[in-house]
Design a protein around this motif. Structure first.
Motif, PDB file in Angstrom:
ATOM      1  N   HIS A 307       0.833  -1.152   0.072  1.00  0.00           N
ATOM      2  CA  HIS A 307      -0.043  -0.041   0.228  1.00  0.00           C
ATOM      3  C   HIS A 307       0.959   1.001  -0.248  1.00  0.00           C
ATOM      4  O   HIS A 307       1.103   1.493   0.662  1.00  0.00           O
ATOM      5  N   ASN A 308       1.199   1.577  -1.357  1.00  0.00           N
ATOM      6  CA  ASN A 308       2.221   2.974  -1.227  1.00  0.00           C
ATOM      7  C   ASN A 308       1.301   4.519  -2.471  1.00  0.00           C
ATOM      8  O   ASN A 308       1.365   3.886  -3.672  1.00  0.00           O
ATOM      9  N   PRO A 309       0.416   4.720  -2.268  1.00  0.00           N
ATOM     10  CA  PRO A 309      -0.242   6.213  -2.559  1.00  0.00           C
ATOM     11  C   PRO A 309       1.038   6.277  -3.671  1.00  0.00           C
ATOM     12  O   PRO A 309      -0.124   6.419  -5.072  1.00  0.00           O
ATOM     13  N   GLU A 310       1.460   7.095  -3.762  1.00  0.00           N
ATOM     14  CA  GLU A 310       2.386   7.542  -4.352  1.00  0.00           C
ATOM     15  C   GLU A 310       2.818   6.677  -5.785  1.00  0.00           C
ATOM     16  O   GLU A 310       3.326   7.129  -6.567  1.00  0.00           O
ATOM     17  N   GLN A 311       2.910   5.573  -5.457  1.00  0.00           N
ATOM     18  CA  GLN A 311       3.213   4.483  -6.220  1.00  0.00           C
ATOM     19  C   GLN A 311       2.375   3.997  -6.868  1.00  0.00           C
ATOM     20  O   GLN A 311       1.273   3.378  -8.552  1.00  0.00           O
ATOM     21  N   PHE A 312       1.591   2.855  -5.646  1.00  0.00           N
ATOM     22  CA  PHE A 312       0.715   1.808  -5.975  1.00  0.00           C
ATOM     23  C   PHE A 312       0.222   1.313  -4.941  1.00  0.00           C
ATOM     24  O   PHE A 312       0.192   1.318  -3.507  1.00  0.00           O
ATOM     25  N   TRP A 313      -1.092   0.545  -5.289  1.00  0.00           N
ATOM     26  CA  TRP A 313      -1.647  -0.853  -4.200  1.00  0.00           C
ATOM     27  C   TRP A 313      -1.569  -1.994  -5.110  1.00  0.00           C
ATOM     28  O   TRP A 313      -2.272  -2.230  -6.104  1.00  0.00           O
ATOM     29  N   LYS A 314      -1.158  -2.467  -4.262  1.00  0.00           N
ATOM     30  CA  LYS A 314      -1.822  -3.880  -5.003  1.00  0.00           C
ATOM     31  C   LYS A 314      -1.326  -4.733  -3.948  1.00  0.00           C
ATOM     32  O   LYS A 314      -0.672  -5.487  -3.104  1.00  0.00           O
ATOM     33  N   TYR A 315      -1.856  -6.414  -4.313  1.00  0.00           N
ATOM     34  CA  TYR A 315      -1.818  -7.511  -4.152  1.00  0.00           C
ATOM     35  C   TYR A 315      -1.266  -8.617  -4.271  1.00  0.00           C
ATOM     36  O   TYR A 315      -1.367  -9.029  -5.743  1.00  0.00           O
ATOM     37  N   ILE A 316      -0.597  -9.379  -4.058  1.00  0.00           N
ATOM     38  CA  ILE A 316       0.722 -10.931  -4.691  1.00  0.00           C
ATOM     39  C   ILE A 316       0.741 -11.863  -4.421  1.00  0.00           C
ATOM     40  O   ILE A 316       0.347 -11.920  -2.734  1.00  0.00           O
ATOM     41  N   ARG A 317      -0.649 -12.548  -4.794  1.00  0.00           N
ATOM     42  CA  ARG A 317      -0.771 -14.086  -3.559  1.00  0.00           C
ATOM     43  C   ARG A 317      -0.402 -15.215  -5.164  1.00  0.00           C
ATOM     44  O   ARG A 317      -0.222 -15.311  -5.988  1.00  0.00           O
ATOM     45  N   PRO A 318       0.160 -16.363  -4.299  1.00  0.00           N
ATOM     46  CA  PRO A 318       0.861 -16.992  -4.417  1.00  0.00           C
ATOM     47  C   PRO A 318       0.208 -18.036  -5.318  1.00  0.00           C
ATOM     48  O   PRO A 318      -1.045 -18.461  -4.797  1.00  0.00           O
ATOM     49  N   VAL A 319       0.602 -18.433  -6.993  1.00  0.00           N
ATOM     50  CA  VAL A 319      -0.269 -19.476  -7.231  1.00  0.00           C
ATOM     51  C   VAL A 319       0.469 -20.411  -8.128  1.00  0.00           C
ATOM     52  O   VAL A 319       1.254 -20.925  -7.700  1.00  0.00           O
ATOM     53  N   LYS A 320      -0.102 -21.765  -8.330  1.00  0.00           N
ATOM     54  CA  LYS A 320       0.367 -22.948  -8.592  1.00  0.00           C
ATOM     55  C   LYS A 320      -0.268 -23.525 -10.406  1.00  0.00           C
ATOM     56  O   LYS A 320      -2.060 -23.097  -9.910  1.00  0.00           O
ATOM     57  N   LYS A 321      -0.016 -24.021 -11.411  1.00  0.00           N
ATOM     58  CA  LYS A 321      -0.405 -23.833 -12.032  1.00  0.00           C
ATOM     59  C   LYS A 321      -1.419 -25.413 -11.595  1.00  0.00           C
ATOM     60  O   LYS A 321      -1.542 -26.376 -11.515  1.00  0.00           O
ATOM     61  N   LEU A 322      -2.904 -24.936 -12.684  1.00  0.00           N
ATOM     62  CA  LEU A 322      -3.539 -26.430 -12.346  1.00  0.00           C
ATOM     63  C   LEU A 322      -2.910 -28.085 -13.162  1.00  0.00           C
ATOM     64  O   LEU A 322      -2.306 -28.154 -13.970  1.00  0.00           O
TER      65      LEU A 322
END
Length: 322
Positions: A307-322
């Protein structure tokens, strides 16, 4: 009320700008009074009312925080650093440095142990106060969704198994000795080599610090049914071998694939809630099956939150291939 917070916001920005430019003679209540159009008494009273610290003390601690990073990261002589940051001599600098950090500048340069720095005051932290980010004004930017591979790294942090959200997290941590927000953020700010640090002394303190959610069986079950422990810390290189503060723990995070939901810069005072809503809706409606991936809920996987309003707001979630 909002005007008072804006006033303190202006002051903290002015303080950092002057310190970076080594213009310490400008940093007086008299000069701020003339520039802002308020009396010295009013500025001083409002500053301590909102920040909880006297202006003169904040100025001193912030100046030393900038100077410490110069000692840590540059090859400049200690006397030169002392004079640059408004100290009359090497002895005066060393005395003040040791009084605040418990170690002399020369000893710290030889062994930069974690110390508690005075991080920049954030009057408009919408998660810790009841103002800011209350407007539902629409934002122009869409949420970008993309996949990345994040190399192996370490995560230095504190964690809580019962908290629910940023505000509640720090409320609970404040009940634990030496784990309050100011202490932890100050310690993390002094850690060298943070992967997400974008500028050292050239930017506001706190750069590189992130919230994260760790998949833990004993954690609180989140809205999407996964037991998560909330945490706050910094990402470090996989080969990091520096000292670990006694309040914190280090975990190894293996290389993995992640999905990123990212919104660009926004006005935290007027757009915070609308951006949050937009990101949450994008995450909720994302078609994982069509992408060929699914969330990786393996124990120990980490969900990062920036959460950095001057740059971005982002969620980074771990994933795996189906």
């Amino acid at each position: 009320m909002s005007e008072w917070y804006s006033l303190v916001q202006t002051i903290v920005e002015e303080v950092d700008e002057c310190i970076k430019k080594c213009k310490d003679e400008v940093l007086t209540l008299s000069s701020l009074s003339k520039k802002l159009g308020y009396s010295e008494f009013y500025i001083s009273r409002k500053f301590i009312e909102i920040s909880g610290i006297h202006f003169r003390d904040y100025l001193r601690y912030r100046t030393l925080a900038f100077a410490l990073k110069e000692v840590r990261d540059s090859s400049k002589g200690l006397l030169e650093i002392a004079l640059d940051y408004g100290f009359s001599s090497h002895e005066a600098f060393s005395r003040s440095f040791k009084e605040v950090y418990g170690i002399t500048p020369s000893a710290y340069r030889s062994n930069p142990v974690p110390v508690v720095l005075r991080t920049i005051i954030k009057p408009f932290d919408c998660y810790l106060i009841s103002i800011g980010g209350v407007s539902m004004k629409d934002t122009a930017d869409d949420v970008k969704v993309y996949f990345v591979t994040i190399p192996a790294h370490k995560y230095l942090h504190i964690r809580n198994y019962e908290s629910n959200g940023y505000w509640n997290f720090w409320q609970k941590q404040s009940q634990i000795p030496e784990q309050d927000c100011e202490t932890i953020c100050g310690l993390l700010d002094s850690i060298q080599g943070k992967l997400d640090d974008i500028g050292g002394t050239e930017t506001n303190s706190g750069s590189g610090q992130i919230m994260a959610f760790i998949n833990e069986p004993t954690g609180r079950v989140c809205s999407w049914g996964i037991p998560l422990a909330e945490s706050y810390g910094v990402r470090l290189p996989a080969d990091y071998c520096g000292e670990i503060p006694k309040q914190m723990q280090m975990m190894d995070v293996s290389e993995g694939e992640y999905i990123v939901f990212e919104h660009g810069p926004f006005n935290v005072q007027t757009q915070n809630q609308s951006v949050e809503k937009k990101i949450e809706e994008t995450m909720e409606n994302f078609d994982y099956k069509a992408s060929g991936y699914c969330l990786d809920t393996t124990q120990g996987r980490v969900f990062y939150f920036y959460h950095n309003p001057e740059q971005f707001w982002k969620y980074i979630r771990p994933v795996k291939k189906l």
